[in-house]
Design a protein around this motif. Structure first.
Motif, mmCIF file in Angstrom:
data_model
loop_
_atom_site.group_PDB
_atom_site.id
_atom_site.type_symbol
_atom_site.label_atom_id
_atom_site.label_comp_id
_atom_site.label_asym_id
_atom_site.label_seq_id
_atom_site.Cartn_x
_atom_site.Cartn_y
_atom_site.Cartn_z
ATOM 1 N N ALA A 114 0.827 -1.211 0.000
ATOM 2 C CA ALA A 114 0.000 0.000 0.000
ATOM 3 C C ALA A 114 0.860 1.259 0.000
ATOM 4 O O ALA A 114 0.474 2.278 -0.573
ATOM 5 C CB ALA A 114 -0.933 -0.001 1.208
ATOM 6 N N GLU A 115 2.036 1.185 0.595
ATOM 7 C CA GLU A 115 2.950 2.333 0.644
ATOM 8 C C GLU A 115 3.816 2.437 -0.611
ATOM 9 O O GLU A 115 4.620 3.360 -0.735
ATOM 10 C CB GLU A 115 3.848 2.223 1.878
ATOM 11 N N GLY A 116 3.694 1.474 -1.526
ATOM 12 C CA GLY A 116 4.476 1.490 -2.760
ATOM 13 C C GLY A 116 5.931 1.113 -2.587
ATOM 14 O O GLY A 116 6.766 1.431 -3.433
ATOM 15 N N GLN A 117 6.247 0.391 -1.514
ATOM 16 C CA GLN A 117 7.630 0.021 -1.237
ATOM 17 C C GLN A 117 8.040 -1.336 -1.799
ATOM 18 O O GLN A 117 9.226 -1.663 -1.797
ATOM 19 C CB GLN A 117 7.885 0.038 0.267
ATOM 20 N N VAL A 118 7.059 -2.128 -2.231
ATOM 21 C CA VAL A 118 7.369 -3.448 -2.777
ATOM 22 C C VAL A 118 6.735 -3.603 -4.158
ATOM 23 O O VAL A 118 5.744 -2.954 -4.479
ATOM 24 C CB VAL A 118 6.888 -4.611 -1.865
ATOM 25 N N GLN A 119 7.345 -4.468 -4.949
ATOM 26 C CA GLN A 119 6.761 -4.887 -6.216
ATOM 27 C C GLN A 119 6.409 -6.363 -6.045
ATOM 28 O O GLN A 119 7.275 -7.185 -5.747
ATOM 29 C CB GLN A 119 7.738 -4.686 -7.372
ATOM 30 N N LEU A 120 5.145 -6.688 -6.207
ATOM 31 C CA LEU A 120 4.638 -8.038 -5.990
ATOM 32 C C LEU A 120 4.635 -8.787 -7.315
ATOM 33 O O LEU A 120 4.059 -8.313 -8.289
ATOM 34 C CB LEU A 120 3.228 -7.936 -5.409
ATOM 35 N N ILE A 121 5.283 -9.956 -7.350
ATOM 36 C CA ILE A 121 5.420 -10.732 -8.577
ATOM 37 C C ILE A 121 4.797 -12.116 -8.395
ATOM 38 O O ILE A 121 5.202 -12.891 -7.534
ATOM 39 C CB ILE A 121 6.910 -10.889 -8.980
ATOM 40 N N ASP A 122 3.806 -12.417 -9.233
ATOM 41 C CA ASP A 122 3.143 -13.723 -9.290
ATOM 42 C C ASP A 122 3.958 -14.563 -10.267
ATOM 43 O O ASP A 122 4.009 -14.278 -11.456
ATOM 44 C CB ASP A 122 1.710 -13.515 -9.788
ATOM 45 N N ILE A 123 4.621 -15.598 -9.790
ATOM 46 C CA ILE A 123 5.551 -16.364 -10.638
ATOM 47 C C ILE A 123 4.967 -17.695 -11.124
ATOM 48 O O ILE A 123 5.688 -18.545 -11.626
ATOM 49 C CB ILE A 123 6.912 -16.574 -9.924
ATOM 50 N N ARG A 124 3.643 -17.835 -11.053
ATOM 51 C CA ARG A 124 3.010 -19.078 -11.498
ATOM 52 C C ARG A 124 3.053 -19.211 -13.015
ATOM 53 O O ARG A 124 3.246 -18.237 -13.744
ATOM 54 C CB ARG A 124 1.539 -19.108 -11.049
ATOM 55 N N PHE A 125 2.826 -20.430 -13.489
ATOM 56 C CA PHE A 125 2.768 -20.695 -14.920
ATOM 57 C C PHE A 125 1.602 -19.946 -15.556
ATOM 58 O O PHE A 125 0.623 -19.609 -14.893
ATOM 59 C CB PHE A 125 2.627 -22.193 -15.194
ATOM 60 N N ASN A 126 1.685 -19.705 -16.850
ATOM 61 C CA ASN A 126 0.643 -18.981 -17.572
ATOM 62 C C ASN A 126 -0.733 -19.634 -17.420
ATOM 63 O O ASN A 126 -1.735 -18.932 -17.296
ATOM 64 C CB ASN A 126 1.002 -18.863 -19.055
ATOM 65 N N GLU A 127 -0.792 -20.964 -17.438
ATOM 66 C CA GLU A 127 -2.071 -21.667 -17.325
ATOM 67 C C GLU A 127 -2.713 -21.429 -15.957
ATOM 68 O O GLU A 127 -3.928 -21.273 -15.847
ATOM 69 C CB GLU A 127 -1.885 -23.168 -17.555
ATOM 70 N N GLU A 128 -1.908 -21.392 -14.919
ATOM 71 C CA GLU A 128 -2.424 -21.118 -13.580
ATOM 72 C C GLU A 128 -2.973 -19.696 -13.502
ATOM 73 O O GLU A 128 -4.030 -19.447 -12.938
ATOM 74 C CB GLU A 128 -1.321 -21.276 -12.534
ATOM 75 N N TYR A 129 -2.235 -18.768 -14.093
ATOM 76 C CA TYR A 129 -2.650 -17.372 -14.095
ATOM 77 C C TYR A 129 -3.952 -17.194 -14.879
ATOM 78 O O TYR A 129 -4.827 -16.442 -14.469
ATOM 79 C CB TYR A 129 -1.534 -16.504 -14.681
ATOM 80 N N ALA A 130 -4.079 -17.904 -15.991
ATOM 81 C CA ALA A 130 -5.310 -17.822 -16.788
ATOM 82 C C ALA A 130 -6.507 -18.385 -16.016
ATOM 83 O O ALA A 130 -7.621 -17.888 -16.156
ATOM 84 C CB ALA A 130 -5.137 -18.571 -18.109
ATOM 85 N N ALA A 131 -6.278 -19.392 -15.189
ATOM 86 C CA ALA A 131 -7.367 -20.012 -14.436
ATOM 87 C C ALA A 131 -7.855 -19.123 -13.294
ATOM 88 O O ALA A 131 -9.054 -19.054 -13.042
ATOM 89 C CB ALA A 131 -6.922 -21.360 -13.884
ATOM 90 N N TRP A 132 -6.951 -18.436 -12.616
ATOM 91 C CA TRP A 132 -7.332 -17.519 -11.533
ATOM 92 C C TRP A 132 -6.187 -16.576 -11.224
ATOM 93 O O TRP A 132 -5.029 -16.900 -11.419
ATOM 94 C CB TRP A 132 -7.790 -18.258 -10.285
ATOM 95 N N ARG A 133 -6.567 -15.378 -10.791
ATOM 96 C CA ARG A 133 -5.559 -14.369 -10.452
ATOM 97 C C ARG A 133 -6.084 -13.418 -9.405
ATOM 98 O O ARG A 133 -7.282 -13.314 -9.185
ATOM 99 C CB ARG A 133 -5.115 -13.612 -11.684
ATOM 100 N N LEU A 134 -5.145 -12.716 -8.801
ATOM 101 C CA LEU A 134 -5.473 -11.675 -7.831
ATOM 102 C C LEU A 134 -5.537 -10.339 -8.563
ATOM 103 O O LEU A 134 -5.035 -10.209 -9.675
ATOM 104 C CB LEU A 134 -4.396 -11.612 -6.747
#
Length: 181
Positions: A80-100
């Motif tokens: 929320a403070e902009g101090q981190v960059q959040l990276i979802d490292i799952r496979f493309n198929e997992e990301y296509a099935a659901w994401r935040l």
């Protein structure tokens, strides 16, 4: 047997955390496959500061064991403070099935070639459903010179936490914090 092995042949190491990491014999000097001279696809970004794996292990202590992890309360505050960059490292198929609705998607197997998408001024927090692949990504990024941590609660813990009123309140907080800059 090692004496006859080619210097670029991959081998596998189990870390004390139980994480499986593939390295090359040349990897001890910090060289990755994407940067090796015998590959046709060089990394698109210049590494910030390659840290040899052996050096990282030599300096690994209790402080590093704590520093490599981040839990939900701290992550949500820093995000929320902009101090981190959040990276979802799952496979493309997992990301296509659901994401935040937060974070950037860079699959683990694409991470070496997409370092130019990372903000070196921020702490990079890697996440996957639990944390096994996130820890591999964190280690890779740490060896590349990034300040990196992995989400211990995993994406499933984050999704469980950000439900209903908490999701609404958090997204409002992010919108408010962004609009005040």
């Amino acid at each position: 047997m090692l004496k006859n092995a080619p210097s670029k042949r991959p081998f596998v190491v189990w870390l004390l955390t139980g994480t499986l990491v593939a390295l090359t014999l040349a990897g001890v000097s910090g060289q990755t496959r994407a940067e090796s001279p015998d590959t046709n696809t060089p990394s698109r970004s210049t590494p910030m500061n390659d840290i040899p794996f052996a050096d990282y292990l030599r300096r690994f202590d209790y402080d590093e064991r704590v520093a490599m992890k981040i839990q939900l309360p701290e992550l949500l505050k820093l995000y929320a403070e902009g101090q981190v960059q959040l990276i979802d490292i799952r496979f493309n198929e997992e990301y296509a099935a659901w994401r935040l609705g937060i974070g950037r998607h860079i699959p683990l197997n694409e991470l070496p070639d997409r370092l130019d998408e990372l903000d070196p001024s921020k702490t990079i927090v890697t996440m996957c459903p639990h944390y096994d692949r996130a820890e591999i990504a964190r280690l890779f990024l740490t060896l590349k010179g990034y300040k990196a941590r992995y989400l211990t609660d995993g994406m499933l813990g984050l999704a469980d936490h950000l439900r209903g009123d908490r999701a609404r309140d958090y997204m409002e907080r992010i919108a408010t914090d962004t609009n005040t800059d």
